[in-house]
Design a protein around this motif. Structure first.
Motif, mmCIF file in Angstrom:
data_model
loop_
_atom_site.group_PDB
_atom_site.id
_atom_site.type_symbol
_atom_site.label_atom_id
_atom_site.label_comp_id
_atom_site.label_asym_id
_atom_site.label_seq_id
_atom_site.Cartn_x
_atom_site.Cartn_y
_atom_site.Cartn_z
ATOM 1 N N TYR A 150 1.165 -1.545 -0.016
ATOM 2 C CA TYR A 150 -0.342 -0.054 0.074
ATOM 3 C C TYR A 150 0.839 1.495 0.004
ATOM 4 C CZ TYR A 150 -3.795 -3.238 1.104
ATOM 5 O OH TYR A 150 -4.534 -4.064 1.112
ATOM 6 N N ASP A 151 0.343 2.584 -0.059
ATOM 7 C CA ASP A 151 1.591 3.243 0.037
ATOM 8 C C ASP A 151 1.960 3.665 0.708
ATOM 9 O OD1 ASP A 151 -0.404 3.775 -2.527
ATOM 10 O OD2 ASP A 151 -1.692 5.619 -1.906
ATOM 11 N N VAL A 168 -3.011 -1.468 -10.440
ATOM 12 C CA VAL A 168 -3.112 -0.294 -8.619
ATOM 13 C C VAL A 168 -4.740 -0.309 -8.828
ATOM 14 C CG1 VAL A 168 -2.204 2.220 -8.041
ATOM 15 C CG2 VAL A 168 -0.860 0.695 -9.545
ATOM 16 N N GLU A 169 -4.925 -0.662 -7.856
ATOM 17 C CA GLU A 169 -6.480 -0.448 -7.085
ATOM 18 C C GLU A 169 -6.039 0.892 -6.653
ATOM 19 O OE1 GLU A 169 -7.972 -4.276 -5.914
ATOM 20 O OE2 GLU A 169 -6.085 -4.544 -6.140
ATOM 21 N N ALA A 170 -8.185 1.044 -5.916
ATOM 22 C CA ALA A 170 -8.386 2.183 -5.145
ATOM 23 C C ALA A 170 -8.816 1.931 -4.268
ATOM 24 C CB ALA A 170 -9.418 3.154 -5.757
ATOM 25 N N ARG A 263 -14.730 6.646 -1.778
ATOM 26 C CA ARG A 263 -13.426 6.241 -2.103
ATOM 27 C C ARG A 263 -12.183 6.602 -1.064
ATOM 28 N NH1 ARG A 263 -10.586 6.402 -8.182
ATOM 29 N NH2 ARG A 263 -8.389 6.404 -7.518
ATOM 30 N N HIS A 267 -4.127 3.662 -2.046
ATOM 31 C CA HIS A 267 -3.824 2.511 -2.884
ATOM 32 C C HIS A 267 -3.576 1.591 -2.858
ATOM 33 C CE1 HIS A 267 -4.500 6.818 -5.282
ATOM 34 N NE2 HIS A 267 -5.014 5.846 -6.269
ATOM 35 N N HIS A 269 -1.393 -1.557 -4.732
ATOM 36 C CA HIS A 269 -0.284 -1.934 -5.492
ATOM 37 C C HIS A 269 0.123 -3.467 -5.364
ATOM 38 C CE1 HIS A 269 0.897 2.556 -6.043
ATOM 39 N NE2 HIS A 269 0.501 2.112 -4.931
#
Length: 303
Positions: A150-151, A168-170, A263, A267, A269
């Motif tokens: 994650y970020d 890459v997902e929200a 949201r 993100h 990854h």
């Protein structure tokens, strides 16, 4: 001549810290590991280990030999890839490690693509938490795997492994209509859920760490009620009024009608992981291509 199998044991000792941990990971007995390392010292002709009571640490020569071992193992993987490429096409067993969300959202389509193009392959899927992928790949239990981070919860680099970006997902905050809104916000926020019960992944997973850190960054420690790894179950629990949760985009498909997804600025990854030097292996390359074909175009990584 130095024995490559013994060099692997030395590398694992450098990574894991104890002979017992090496033995547990590689299905040896501790005495067998000790015997093999003693034999490696005789082959090397210099002390590789320092024994203090029950503890064993590597000498400077041992550490240098581990550095060389990484290079040797990478060259062996490259050699195996070259030999495999000289054959007619990818064939034989292929062990793929995936995390649960990918098992449902990506793997079926990827396997259809993979077997359709390479019918000689025999893919075998095993669900494994990304935190355990490094050990499984180095031990030869897996050939290729998916990992994620994650970020603000990055995965540390794993010795002996290489990766390439996949998608890459929200991330979404899963709540219900009864969840209080933060004043001035258009919808629920993480900080606005400080008094809510939370549903997290099980301790020790990156998903669990991500939720805890996201809450800490919002100024509170979450009150965890449930610890569940399957996101479909998480969403069902949210819908049943059992708490709120953070879920990734691929895990947020088809939520119960009462669940609201908002949201958040985080993100996830996902990367394809394999042993360093194995990227050109036809089976690894074919698997990476099939996984990439299974990812929705809007999620493909551009890293």
């Amino acid at each position: 001549m130095l024995d490559v199998r013994r060099l692997r044991l030395l590398r694992e000792l450098a990574l894991r810290g104890t002979i017992v941990a090496v033995a547990d990971a590689l299905a040896f007995t501790p005495s067998a590991v000790s015997q093999q390392l003693s034999a490696l010292e005789r082959e090397a002709g210099v002390p590789l280990l320092e024994r203090t009571g029950r503890r064993v640490v590597l000498t400077p020569a041992g550490h240098h030999l581990v550095d060389h071992t990484e290079a040797v193992l990478e060259r062996l993987e490259r050699a195996a890839a070259d030999l495999a490429a000289a054959r007619q096409g990818p064939a034989g067993p292929l062990r793929i490690g995936v995390f649960p969300t990918a098992t449902r959202a990506l793997v079926p389509a990827a396997l259809t693509e993979l077997v359709g193009r390479h019918p000689g392959l025999e893919p075998m899927v095993r669900e494994v938490d990304p935190a355990a992928v490094g050990d499984a790949l180095r031990a030869g239990e897996l050939d290729v795997a998916l990992i994620h981070d994650y970020d603000f919860v990055p995965c540390p680099a794993e010795p002996g492994l290489a990766t390439e970006p996949l998608c890459v997902e929200a991330m979404y905050l899963a709540t219900t209509a009864s969840t209080p809104r933060t004043e001035g916000a258009e919808g629920p926020t993480i900080s606005g859920c400080k008094d809510a019960a939370w549903i997290t992944a099980t301790p020790g997973t990156l998903c669990n760490t991500m939720t805890l850190q996201a809450c800490h960054a919002a100024g509170f420690t979450p009150r965890v009620r449930h610890e569940v790894d399957d996101f479909a179950t998480v969403l069902a629990l949210v819908g049943a009024g059992q708490g709120v949760a953070l879920v990734p985009q691929l895990g947020a498909a088809d939520p119960p009608g009462v669940v609201r997804l908002t949201r958040v600025p985080i993100h996830r990854h996902t990367r394809v992981a394999f042993r360093r030097g194995a990227r050109a292996h036809p089976a690894v390359a074919a698997t990476a291509a099939a996984l990439r074909a299974a990812v929705p175009a809007t999620l493909l990584s551009t890293e």
